[in-house]
Motif scaffolding. Structure first.
Motif, PDB file in Angstrom:
ATOM      1  N   ALA A 183       0.862  -1.185   0.000  1.00  0.00           N
ATOM      2  CA  ALA A 183       0.000   0.000   0.000  1.00  0.00           C
ATOM      3  C   ALA A 183       0.894   1.229   0.000  1.00  0.00           C
ATOM      4  O   ALA A 183       2.086   1.164   0.297  1.00  0.00           O
ATOM      5  CB  ALA A 183      -0.923  -0.001   1.212  1.00  0.00           C
ATOM      6  N   ASP A 184       0.298   2.366  -0.340  1.00  0.00           N
ATOM      7  CA  ASP A 184       1.002   3.641  -0.356  1.00  0.00           C
ATOM      8  C   ASP A 184       0.886   4.270   1.036  1.00  0.00           C
ATOM      9  O   ASP A 184      -0.220   4.583   1.493  1.00  0.00           O
ATOM     10  CB  ASP A 184       0.366   4.554  -1.410  1.00  0.00           C
ATOM     11  N   SER A 185       2.021   4.457   1.712  1.00  0.00           N
ATOM     12  CA  SER A 185       1.977   4.975   3.080  1.00  0.00           C
ATOM     13  C   SER A 185       1.533   6.431   3.145  1.00  0.00           C
ATOM     14  O   SER A 185       1.241   6.937   4.230  1.00  0.00           O
ATOM     15  CB  SER A 185       3.337   4.812   3.756  1.00  0.00           C
ATOM     16  N   HIS A 186       1.453   7.117   2.002  1.00  0.00           N
ATOM     17  CA  HIS A 186       0.836   8.445   2.001  1.00  0.00           C
ATOM     18  C   HIS A 186      -0.654   8.352   2.327  1.00  0.00           C
ATOM     19  O   HIS A 186      -1.246   9.314   2.811  1.00  0.00           O
ATOM     20  CB  HIS A 186       1.009   9.128   0.639  1.00  0.00           C
ATOM     21  N   LEU A 187      -1.247   7.184   2.034  1.00  0.00           N
ATOM     22  CA  LEU A 187      -2.697   7.032   2.137  1.00  0.00           C
ATOM     23  C   LEU A 187      -3.141   6.093   3.246  1.00  0.00           C
ATOM     24  O   LEU A 187      -4.253   6.229   3.762  1.00  0.00           O
ATOM     25  CB  LEU A 187      -3.248   6.525   0.799  1.00  0.00           C
ATOM     26  N   GLU A 188      -2.323   5.114   3.605  1.00  0.00           N
ATOM     27  CA  GLU A 188      -2.675   4.153   4.647  1.00  0.00           C
ATOM     28  C   GLU A 188      -1.405   3.486   5.154  1.00  0.00           C
ATOM     29  O   GLU A 188      -0.344   3.601   4.535  1.00  0.00           O
ATOM     30  CB  GLU A 188      -3.646   3.099   4.120  1.00  0.00           C
ATOM     31  N   LEU A 189      -1.514   2.807   6.279  1.00  0.00           N
ATOM     32  CA  LEU A 189      -0.355   2.140   6.867  1.00  0.00           C
ATOM     33  C   LEU A 189      -0.157   0.768   6.230  1.00  0.00           C
ATOM     34  O   LEU A 189      -1.000  -0.113   6.393  1.00  0.00           O
ATOM     35  CB  LEU A 189      -0.542   1.983   8.380  1.00  0.00           C
ATOM     36  N   PRO A 190       0.939   0.559   5.510  1.00  0.00           N
ATOM     37  CA  PRO A 190       1.204  -0.762   4.950  1.00  0.00           C
ATOM     38  C   PRO A 190       1.713  -1.725   6.020  1.00  0.00           C
ATOM     39  O   PRO A 190       2.375  -1.325   6.981  1.00  0.00           O
ATOM     40  CB  PRO A 190       2.304  -0.503   3.913  1.00  0.00           C
ATOM     41  N   THR A 191       1.424  -3.001   5.816  1.00  0.00           N
ATOM     42  CA  THR A 191       1.939  -4.066   6.672  1.00  0.00           C
ATOM     43  C   THR A 191       2.788  -5.003   5.824  1.00  0.00           C
ATOM     44  O   THR A 191       2.386  -5.401   4.736  1.00  0.00           O
ATOM     45  CB  THR A 191       0.793  -4.852   7.329  1.00  0.00           C
ATOM     46  N   VAL A 192       3.962  -5.338   6.334  1.00  0.00           N
ATOM     47  CA  VAL A 192       4.860  -6.295   5.678  1.00  0.00           C
ATOM     48  C   VAL A 192       4.870  -7.565   6.514  1.00  0.00           C
ATOM     49  O   VAL A 192       5.103  -7.514   7.737  1.00  0.00           O
ATOM     50  CB  VAL A 192       6.276  -5.716   5.534  1.00  0.00           C
ATOM     51  N   ARG A 193       4.628  -8.704   5.881  1.00  0.00           N
ATOM     52  CA  ARG A 193       4.475  -9.972   6.602  1.00  0.00           C
ATOM     53  C   ARG A 193       5.674 -10.892   6.441  1.00  0.00           C
ATOM     54  O   ARG A 193       5.645 -12.020   6.925  1.00  0.00           O
ATOM     55  CB  ARG A 193       3.198 -10.664   6.137  1.00  0.00           C
ATOM     56  N   ALA A 194       6.718 -10.440   5.793  1.00  0.00           N
ATOM     57  CA  ALA A 194       7.912 -11.267   5.609  1.00  0.00           C
ATOM     58  C   ALA A 194       8.548 -11.586   6.958  1.00  0.00           C
ATOM     59  O   ALA A 194       8.446 -10.812   7.918  1.00  0.00           O
ATOM     60  CB  ALA A 194       8.908 -10.548   4.719  1.00  0.00           C
ATOM     61  N   SER A 195       9.226 -12.722   7.017  1.00  0.00           N
ATOM     62  CA  SER A 195       9.919 -13.106   8.245  1.00  0.00           C
ATOM     63  C   SER A 195      11.141 -12.217   8.470  1.00  0.00           C
ATOM     64  O   SER A 195      11.659 -11.580   7.542  1.00  0.00           O
ATOM     65  CB  SER A 195      10.374 -14.558   8.157  1.00  0.00           C
ATOM     66  N   ARG A 196      11.603 -12.205   9.698  1.00  0.00           N
ATOM     67  CA  ARG A 196      12.810 -11.427   9.986  1.00  0.00           C
ATOM     68  C   ARG A 196      13.987 -11.950   9.170  1.00  0.00           C
ATOM     69  O   ARG A 196      14.806 -11.166   8.683  1.00  0.00           O
ATOM     70  CB  ARG A 196      13.130 -11.472  11.482  1.00  0.00           C
ATOM     71  N   ALA A 197      14.083 -13.255   9.016  1.00  0.00           N
ATOM     72  CA  ALA A 197      15.187 -13.823   8.226  1.00  0.00           C
ATOM     73  C   ALA A 197      15.141 -13.324   6.784  1.00  0.00           C
ATOM     74  O   ALA A 197      16.182 -12.986   6.203  1.00  0.00           O
ATOM     75  CB  ALA A 197      15.126 -15.346   8.270  1.00  0.00           C
ATOM     76  N   GLU A 198      13.944 -13.281   6.190  1.00  0.00           N
ATOM     77  CA  GLU A 198      13.818 -12.752   4.830  1.00  0.00           C
ATOM     78  C   GLU A 198      14.246 -11.293   4.755  1.00  0.00           C
ATOM     79  O   GLU A 198      14.951 -10.874   3.823  1.00  0.00           O
ATOM     80  CB  GLU A 198      12.368 -12.873   4.357  1.00  0.00           C
ATOM     81  N   LEU A 199      13.824 -10.510   5.727  1.00  0.00           N
ATOM     82  CA  LEU A 199      14.157  -9.090   5.733  1.00  0.00           C
ATOM     83  C   LEU A 199      15.659  -8.890   5.905  1.00  0.00           C
ATOM     84  O   LEU A 199      16.271  -8.069   5.214  1.00  0.00           O
ATOM     85  CB  LEU A 199      13.392  -8.383   6.855  1.00  0.00           C
ATOM     86  N   GLU A 200      16.260  -9.638   6.820  1.00  0.00           N
ATOM     87  CA  GLU A 200      17.691  -9.462   7.070  1.00  0.00           C
ATOM     88  C   GLU A 200      18.535  -9.890   5.888  1.00  0.00           C
ATOM     89  O   GLU A 200      19.588  -9.291   5.619  1.00  0.00           O
ATOM     90  CB  GLU A 200      18.094 -10.250   8.321  1.00  0.00           C
ATOM     91  N   SER A 201      18.110 -10.899   5.160  1.00  0.00           N
ATOM     92  CA  SER A 201      18.917 -11.396   4.044  1.00  0.00           C
ATOM     93  C   SER A 201      18.721 -10.588   2.764  1.00  0.00           C
ATOM     94  O   SER A 201      19.480 -10.757   1.804  1.00  0.00           O
ATOM     95  CB  SER A 201      18.578 -12.863   3.763  1.00  0.00           C
ATOM     96  N   HIS A 202      17.740  -9.700   2.749  1.00  0.00           N
ATOM     97  CA  HIS A 202      17.432  -8.982   1.513  1.00  0.00           C
ATOM     98  C   HIS A 202      17.191  -7.490   1.768  1.00  0.00           C
ATOM     99  O   HIS A 202      18.072  -6.667   1.506  1.00  0.00           O
ATOM    100  CB  HIS A 202      16.199  -9.616   0.862  1.00  0.00           C
TER     101      HIS A 202
END
Length: 341
Positions: A183-202
């Protein structure tokens, strides 16, 4: 510049009105930010920048703008040349790595010349280090250098170095990563559901690689794996454990715009929460004086480590240009883009 409070402000129009001048003198924002509504014609922009700086009493008062190139370029012709989006620099890099690095540095250096020499604007909110993912919202899209962490880090560092060589402070964004947002954070709060491992590796990697940059901006994103209740901007856990901890960022941390609809609630409370979470500065952009008053009431004096980070960031501005921009640089940049088109 005398003591500042922990915030950055917009203004409503193309000149300051009497209420704004008095307000800024009293509430002492660390810096200011410009948007399209503030731009009328070249001499007016120069005058407005000078007015803003004068309210704080120093030429090294930070005046920010989003001058990325592509879709996000507040100053367009005839105010400044049109520049390509970051994805075009990534395309050059894909064909020729040395040419891509040079193009990124040149774009940063030439943007600095357009901003500082042309208008006195001394801070630019680039590089964008977000990594777009399949299915994500187009708000990042071609603003990203690519979708590989190493490429984004390489080109982001080159662009930041080009800006700094022109005496303009770079602000990397959006920490710890906006690319997966649906989602566009100018208009609403986005949620990211990726795991911490996915986020840390990428997603986190470009920010970790550029953790030595002097300034950065948070993402108004809720990361379920990090803090399911609060967006990064308002999350002590994300800022302490991830941004300051895992990523190792030691620079000046400002929020993204507090007036974006991703954040809901009383503006004074939001500003207070951002500072309590670990942001050094609350950024407020829309120029609404009532909201600005609320933000200013919710932030403290800049002090201690936040003040030291702010002074290190301003040192980039004080240093001025270390490499002169030339017509030959502009010609070289155009040739690099054309050679791989």
């Amino acid at each position: 510049m005398n003591g500042s409070k922990a915030w950055i402000s917009g203004c409503i129009g193309q000149r300051l009105n009497a209420d704004e001048r008095a307000f800024f003198a009293d509430e002492r924002p660390w810096g200011f930010i410009l948007f399209g509504r503030n731009i009328g014609e070249p001499s007016q922009v120069r005058d407005l920048v000078a007015e803003l700086k004068d309210t704080r009493g120093g030429d090294d008062v930070p005046v920010l703008i989003d001058q990325e190139g592509g879709r996000v370029q507040r100053l367009r012709p005839p105010f400044a040349p049109r520049f390509p989006p970051a994805a075009e620099i990534g395309r050059v890099y894909g064909d020729d790595e040395a040419a891509g690095r040079r193009a990124a540095w040149l774009q940063g250096r030439l943007l600095a010349d357009d901003l500082l020499t042309g208008y006195g604007i001394n801070t630019n909110c680039i590089p964008c280090l977000d990594l777009p993912s399949p299915g994500s919202h187009s708000i990042i899209g071609d603003r990203a250098y690519g979708d590989r962490p190493a490429v984004v880090a390489t080109l982001g560092r080159a662009a930041a170095a080009g800006l700094a060589a022109g005496g303009v402070l770079p602000v990397m964004k959006h920490i710890p990563g906006h690319g997966r947002a649906e989602a566009d954070s100018h208009l609403e709060l986005p949620t990211v559901r990726a795991s911490r491992a996915e986020l840390e590796s990428h997603d986190f990697q470009p920010f970790a690689e550029l953790a030595d940059l002097p300034a950065g901006m948070t993402a108004h994103i809720r990361f379920e794996a990090l803090d399911p209740d609060r967006p990064a901007t308002l999350s002590p856990r994300v800022i302490s454990e991830i941004i300051r901890g895992a990523l190792g960022f030691g620079g000046l941390l400002m929020s993204d715009d507090m007036s974006m609809k991703a954040l809901q609630g009383d503006m004074a409370e939001l500003a207070r929460a951002a500072i309590a979470a670990g942001c050094d500065l609350a950024l407020h952009c829309n120029g609404d004086l009532a909201e600005m008053r609320a933000v200013a009431s919710g932030v403290p004096e800049l002090a201690d480590e936040s003040l030291r980070r702010a002074e290190r960031a301003r040192a980039v501005i004080r240093a001025g240009a270390t490499v002169p921009a030339t017509d030959a640089m502009r010609a070289e940049f155009a040739e690099l883009l054309a050679a791989t088109a």
